[in-house]
Design an enzyme around this catalytic site. Structure first.
Site, PDB file in Angstrom:
ATOM      1  N   CYS A 120      52.189   1.815 -19.036  1.00 49.32           N
ATOM      2  CA  CYS A 120      52.142   0.990 -17.808  1.00 49.32           C
ATOM      3  C   CYS A 120      53.514   0.851 -17.159  1.00 49.32           C
ATOM      4  O   CYS A 120      53.608   0.432 -16.000  1.00 49.32           O
ATOM      5  CB  CYS A 120      51.575  -0.381 -18.120  1.00 49.32           C
ATOM      6  SG  CYS A 120      49.903  -0.308 -18.735  1.00 49.32           S
ATOM      7  N   HIS A 260      53.741  -5.731 -12.941  1.00 49.83           N
ATOM      8  CA  HIS A 260      52.605  -4.956 -13.455  1.00 49.83           C
ATOM      9  C   HIS A 260      51.397  -5.895 -13.543  1.00 49.83           C
ATOM     10  O   HIS A 260      51.501  -7.028 -14.007  1.00 49.83           O
ATOM     11  CB  HIS A 260      52.959  -4.399 -14.831  1.00 49.83           C
ATOM     12  CG  HIS A 260      51.799  -3.769 -15.529  1.00 49.83           C
ATOM     13  ND1 HIS A 260      50.922  -2.935 -14.887  1.00 49.83           N
ATOM     14  CD2 HIS A 260      51.359  -3.871 -16.820  1.00 49.83           C
ATOM     15  CE1 HIS A 260      49.999  -2.531 -15.741  1.00 49.83           C
ATOM     16  NE2 HIS A 260      50.239  -3.092 -16.917  1.00 49.83           N
ATOM     17  N   ASN A 290      43.757  -3.627 -14.445  1.00 50.60           N
ATOM     18  CA  ASN A 290      45.029  -3.034 -14.860  1.00 50.60           C
ATOM     19  C   ASN A 290      44.946  -1.515 -14.668  1.00 50.60           C
ATOM     20  O   ASN A 290      44.273  -0.835 -15.439  1.00 50.60           O
ATOM     21  CB  ASN A 290      45.284  -3.397 -16.331  1.00 50.60           C
ATOM     22  CG  ASN A 290      46.551  -2.778 -16.889  1.00 50.60           C
ATOM     23  OD1 ASN A 290      47.191  -1.949 -16.229  1.00 50.60           O
ATOM     24  ND2 ASN A 290      46.914  -3.165 -18.092  1.00 50.60           N
TER      25      ASN A 290
END
Ligand code: ACO
Length: 389
Positions: A120, A260, A290
């Site tokens: 990520c 994020h 996500n």
């Protein structure tokens, strides 16, 4: 070495774009087949829906779409791109890299291209690397993409992971500039001792795919959610503070923080720890879940569209993910969104370049195959020497 002293060069974002799959999967949709509920997912994560790639969608396809949008915003010529970096852990293939697929589809004939694996944090790592490539004087125009298609690496029976993720891509085009705007500072970090906290155990060379591996779902994401939560709530505020200080800014001079998008509660905790109001954070997790390396550039694109980022804005992008990895980039924004629109004829011209790139790729493949066939016919030999015994 290109023009301008390396000491005065900064990487400025001049184009941006995003791409998400068409298919929307809501929490209610998941609750049809899983022991979960909209209420549980929303209250624990802030997620209401996510986009999931269909049969004809993939990391490379989304990366190419996002890249083309970024080139359109910047009104840039793909043949002038020096370097393409794609942050991804879900490439279409182990090789060729997604970056090479993007290079071929854009007709970026002068560009080097590589993928970067930092889960990520992939986009932030790629952005920091692109900044170094420009600041060093080595490159002038660098395309950075964050993309993931984690839906292909989820166990759809595991309610503790599959509800969290979605697919998507975002891209930015960076150009060397010598003014006060551009990347001001970067911070990167890693802690390999936490590799087991968030891991896809099999599918690499340590544990190749076998029927047993597939049966045990070892090729899908395994996560210790509480450990990731603890790690994220620690590094998100710390990396934000570090990069802000390194950029010579105070926290209250940061106009927008693009974190994020893993869990709304993680961002709320960071907001409390930093004493920065939630209004200054960009949040779109409700819509996309996500999207891993795609999440920060997608949120950035939406913040620009909403007019939250303007010339002179100080922006911090901050990510964390498997590895464990984390990173942050501080930027002074320079491009007014209303000026960043290509004239229509230039869009046509770029469309023609993409068509040419596709035909060129097909032609090169055909001539390569024909050459091999001809060599085999004329020498009457296999590609490799036979065993002489
Ligand atoms: N629906 C209903 N119940 C669920 C679900 C679900 N989707 N998922 C788990 N539960 C249950 C569990 O089984 C457990 O039940 P039990 O008490 O009977 O055993 C209960 O809910 C509580 O489970 P916890 O794991 O303790 O839930 P928690 O409050 O920690 O929330 C969550 C889980 C949302 C995953 C949280 O830990 C989190 O957000 N962690 C961070 C995850 C993250 O950010 N991951 C991405 C990292 S970025 C990257 O690199 C990919």
């Amino acid at each position: 070495m290109k023009s301008g002293s390396p000491l005065t060069r900064r990487a400025e974002i001049i184009g941006w774009g995003m791409c998400v799959p068409k298919q929307v999967v809501t929490n209610e949709d998941l609750a049809q087949t899983l022991d979960t509920s909209d209420d549980w997912i929303r209250s624990r994560t802030g997620i209401a829906q996510r986009r999931i790639a269909g049969d004809h969608e993939s990391s490379a396809q989304m990366a190419i779409e996002a890249a083309r949008s970024a080139l359109q915003v910047a009104d840039a010529n793909p043949r002038e791109i020096d370097l393409i970096i794609v942050g991804t852990t879900t490439p279409d293939h182990t090789f060729p890299s997604t970056a090479c697929q993007v290079q071929g589809a854009l007709g970026a004939v002068r560009a080097g291209a590589f993928d970067l694996s930092a889960a990520c944090s992939g986009f932030v790592y790629a952005l920091a690397t692109a900044h170094q490539a420009i600041a060093s004087g080595e490159h002038d125009l660098v395309l950075v993409i964050g993309v993931d298609c984690l839906s292909r690496r989820l166990n759809w029976q595991d309610r503790s992971t599959c509800v969290l993720f979605g697919d998507g891509a975002g891209a930015v085009l960076l150009r060397a500039g010598e003014g006060p705007a551009g990347v001001l500072a970067t911070v990167l970090g890693a802690d390999g001792s936490g590799g087991d906290v968030l891991i896809i155990p099999a599918g690499g060379c340590a544990a190749p795919l076998t029927p047993e591996v597939l049966e045990q779902n070892l090729h899908t994401i395994h996560m210790n959610g509480q450990e990731v939560y603890r790690f994220a709530t620690r590094v998100l505020p710390t990396a934000t503070e570090q990069v802000t200080k390194k950029a010579g800014l105070a926290l209250d001079e940061v106009d927008v923080i693009v974190p994020h998008q893993a869990n709304l509660r993680i961002v709320e905790m960071a907001s409390r720890r930093l004493k920065v109001p939630m209004e200054r954070f960009v949040i779109n997790i409700e819509e996309y879940g996500n999207t891993s390396a795609g999440s920060i550039p997608i949120a950035l694109c939406e913040a620009i569209e909403q007019g939250r980022i303007a010339p002179g804005s100080n922006v911090v992008m901050v990510g964390f993910g498997a590895g464990l990895t984390w990173g942050a980039v501080a930027i002074k924004w320079s491009v007014p969104p209303e000026e960043a629109i290509s004239p229509r004829y230039r869009n046509w011209w770029r469309w023609l370049l993409y068509r040419w790139a596709s035909m060129r790729g097909g032609w090169l493949r055909t001539t390569r195959n024909a050459t091999v066939w001809l060599i085999r016919r004329t020498t009457q030999r296999d590609r490799y020497p036979r065993n002489l015994d």
